[in-house]
Write a protein that holds these residues in place. Structure first.
Motif, PDB file in Angstrom:
ATOM      1  N   PRO A   8     -11.367  -7.362  13.767  1.00  0.00           N
ATOM      2  CA  PRO A   8      -9.124  -7.447  13.955  1.00  0.00           C
ATOM      3  C   PRO A   8      -9.122  -7.521  12.809  1.00  0.00           C
ATOM      4  O   PRO A   8     -10.063  -8.706  12.285  1.00  0.00           O
ATOM      5  N   ASN A   9      -7.667  -7.712  12.033  1.00  0.00           N
ATOM      6  CA  ASN A   9      -7.319  -7.912  11.255  1.00  0.00           C
ATOM      7  C   ASN A   9      -6.243  -8.847  11.317  1.00  0.00           C
ATOM      8  O   ASN A   9      -4.701  -9.274  10.462  1.00  0.00           O
ATOM      9  N   SER A  10      -5.536  -8.297  12.630  1.00  0.00           N
ATOM     10  CA  SER A  10      -4.342  -9.009  12.733  1.00  0.00           C
ATOM     11  C   SER A  10      -4.286  -9.862  14.626  1.00  0.00           C
ATOM     12  O   SER A  10      -4.956  -9.496  15.370  1.00  0.00           O
ATOM     13  N   LEU A  11      -3.264 -10.507  15.222  1.00  0.00           N
ATOM     14  CA  LEU A  11      -3.827 -11.251  16.594  1.00  0.00           C
ATOM     15  C   LEU A  11      -2.339  -9.919  17.761  1.00  0.00           C
ATOM     16  O   LEU A  11      -3.337 -10.065  18.603  1.00  0.00           O
ATOM     17  N   SER A  12      -2.246  -8.890  16.258  1.00  0.00           N
ATOM     18  CA  SER A  12      -1.830  -8.511  17.564  1.00  0.00           C
ATOM     19  C   SER A  12      -3.003  -7.142  18.065  1.00  0.00           C
ATOM     20  O   SER A  12      -3.159  -6.014  18.857  1.00  0.00           O
ATOM     21  N   GLU A  13      -4.618  -6.976  17.349  1.00  0.00           N
ATOM     22  CA  GLU A  13      -5.188  -6.535  17.466  1.00  0.00           C
ATOM     23  C   GLU A  13      -6.188  -6.816  18.509  1.00  0.00           C
ATOM     24  O   GLU A  13      -7.629  -6.104  18.216  1.00  0.00           O
ATOM     25  N   THR A  67     -10.403 -16.971  10.774  1.00  0.00           N
ATOM     26  CA  THR A  67      -9.257 -18.742  10.515  1.00  0.00           C
ATOM     27  C   THR A  67      -8.309 -18.382  10.069  1.00  0.00           C
ATOM     28  O   THR A  67      -6.977 -18.237  10.006  1.00  0.00           O
ATOM     29  N   GLU A  68      -8.104 -17.526   9.289  1.00  0.00           N
ATOM     30  CA  GLU A  68      -7.149 -16.936   8.871  1.00  0.00           C
ATOM     31  C   GLU A  68      -6.033 -15.974   9.245  1.00  0.00           C
ATOM     32  O   GLU A  68      -4.780 -16.576   9.369  1.00  0.00           O
ATOM     33  N   VAL A  69      -6.934 -15.782  10.188  1.00  0.00           N
ATOM     34  CA  VAL A  69      -6.329 -14.444  11.371  1.00  0.00           C
ATOM     35  C   VAL A  69      -5.223 -15.481  12.241  1.00  0.00           C
ATOM     36  O   VAL A  69      -3.724 -15.013  12.469  1.00  0.00           O
ATOM     37  N   PHE A  70      -5.664 -16.657  12.297  1.00  0.00           N
ATOM     38  CA  PHE A  70      -5.130 -17.320  13.597  1.00  0.00           C
ATOM     39  C   PHE A  70      -4.558 -18.250  13.103  1.00  0.00           C
ATOM     40  O   PHE A  70      -3.827 -19.363  14.027  1.00  0.00           O
ATOM     41  N   SER A  71      -4.485 -18.156  11.634  1.00  0.00           N
ATOM     42  CA  SER A  71      -3.297 -18.987  11.345  1.00  0.00           C
ATOM     43  C   SER A  71      -1.547 -18.688  11.153  1.00  0.00           C
ATOM     44  O   SER A  71      -0.966 -19.274  10.749  1.00  0.00           O
ATOM     45  N   PRO A 152      -0.822  -7.935  23.793  1.00  0.00           N
ATOM     46  CA  PRO A 152      -1.405  -7.952  22.035  1.00  0.00           C
ATOM     47  C   PRO A 152      -1.244  -9.923  22.232  1.00  0.00           C
ATOM     48  O   PRO A 152      -0.562 -10.480  23.309  1.00  0.00           O
ATOM     49  N   LEU A 153      -2.230 -10.451  21.705  1.00  0.00           N
ATOM     50  CA  LEU A 153      -2.644 -11.756  21.463  1.00  0.00           C
ATOM     51  C   LEU A 153      -1.370 -12.203  20.931  1.00  0.00           C
ATOM     52  O   LEU A 153      -0.687 -13.485  21.282  1.00  0.00           O
ATOM     53  N   ASP A 154      -0.662 -11.596  19.660  1.00  0.00           N
ATOM     54  CA  ASP A 154       0.578 -12.220  19.006  1.00  0.00           C
ATOM     55  C   ASP A 154       1.787 -12.564  19.749  1.00  0.00           C
ATOM     56  O   ASP A 154       2.479 -13.529  19.585  1.00  0.00           O
ATOM     57  N   VAL A 155       1.835 -11.406  20.854  1.00  0.00           N
ATOM     58  CA  VAL A 155       2.955 -11.416  21.845  1.00  0.00           C
ATOM     59  C   VAL A 155       2.237 -12.425  22.675  1.00  0.00           C
ATOM     60  O   VAL A 155       4.214 -12.944  23.246  1.00  0.00           O
TER      61      VAL A 155
END
Length: 246
Positions: A8-13, A67-71, A152-155
């Motif tokens: 996964p490259n972003s929280l949306s994934e 760590t970068e994704v979750f920042s 999605p986690l970003d939501v």
């Protein structure tokens, strides 16, 4: 052995359910190496035995990546789809019912019940015109709650931060008002009688202290590190860390 990793490259994934699984595992262990391995297993969809075959430098590279994704600090996402159902965030929080507010606040206290809070904040859109939409009335529904585990986690993160920020602003405004009123009066006893909570007998000062504590807790929740996984260093003594205390 070469592994095909779905990274996964972003929280949306990342679906909410995988982060819930990670948090549940993390709360049961203080073993940094196990936490790091399980993180990669959960978020990359691998078997734990497959993670063990990854080179240490690559493992630490994955830890850095997550760590970068979750920042990420996602802004509020008002609508999204799960399968063929489009969900919309409560259009006007000023008109939120007391039952909705209580359920959201209660379920947001633990990641284990976040999907239930999501089922209150986001509901199927029944009518839509450009940026305007209306959602179905709120009614607790286990099927909808379970469906929100795939959100999605970003939501999920953006909605909870938005809700807590709004709550913090309301609490801060209430505290400021009460403090100003206290400064205007010299007779604290009469003021407390006038503004006392008759239903439970709590005085205004106790009420203000309660609001201040709640406001502090909300601030801490918003500043919580969502991942907090350390790099792994090979040594004879395995590093451990203490479990966080709420």
């Amino acid at each position: 052995m070469k592994l095909d990793i779905l990274l996964p490259n972003s929280l949306s994934e990342i679906p909410l359910s995988r982060y819930q699984e990670f948090v549940a595992m993390k709360e049961k262990s203080n073993d940094e190496e196990l936490i790091a391995n399980k993180m990669i297993q959960i978020f990359c969809g691998l078997q734990l035995g497959e993670v063990a075959k990854i080179k240490l430098k690559d493992l630490n590279g994955l830890i850095k990546h997550f760590t970068e994704v979750f920042s990420e600090k996602p802004q509020l996402i008002r609508n999204f789809k799960i399968k063929n159902i489009e969900f919309g965030f409560i259009p006007n929080l000023e008109n939120i019912s007391f039952g909705e507010y209580v359920d959201i606040e209660h379920h947001l206290k633990s990641w284990d019940t976040y999907h239930k809070a999501m089922a209150v904040m986001f509901r199927p859109i029944k009518e839509k015109h450009k940026d305007k939409y209306s959602i179905i009335d709120y009614e607790p529904n286990e099927d909808m709650q379970d469906l929100m585990k795939f959100a999605p986690l970003d939501v999920a993160i953006s909605a909870s931060v938005f809700f807590w920020s709004l709550g913090s602003e309301l609490l801060q405004a209430t505290l400021t008002y009460l403090k100003n009123e206290l400064m205007k009066t010299r007779d604290l006893t009469n003021f407390q009688k006038e503004f006392s909570l008759e239903n439970n007998g709590v005085g205004i000062q106790v009420y203000m202290d309660s609001l201040a504590t709640t406001l502090q807790n909300l601030t801490q929740l918003q500043n919580t590190d969502l991942l907090n996984v350390s790099h792994i260093y090979r040594s004879s003594n395995k590093k451990t860390k203490l479990k966080a205390v709420n």
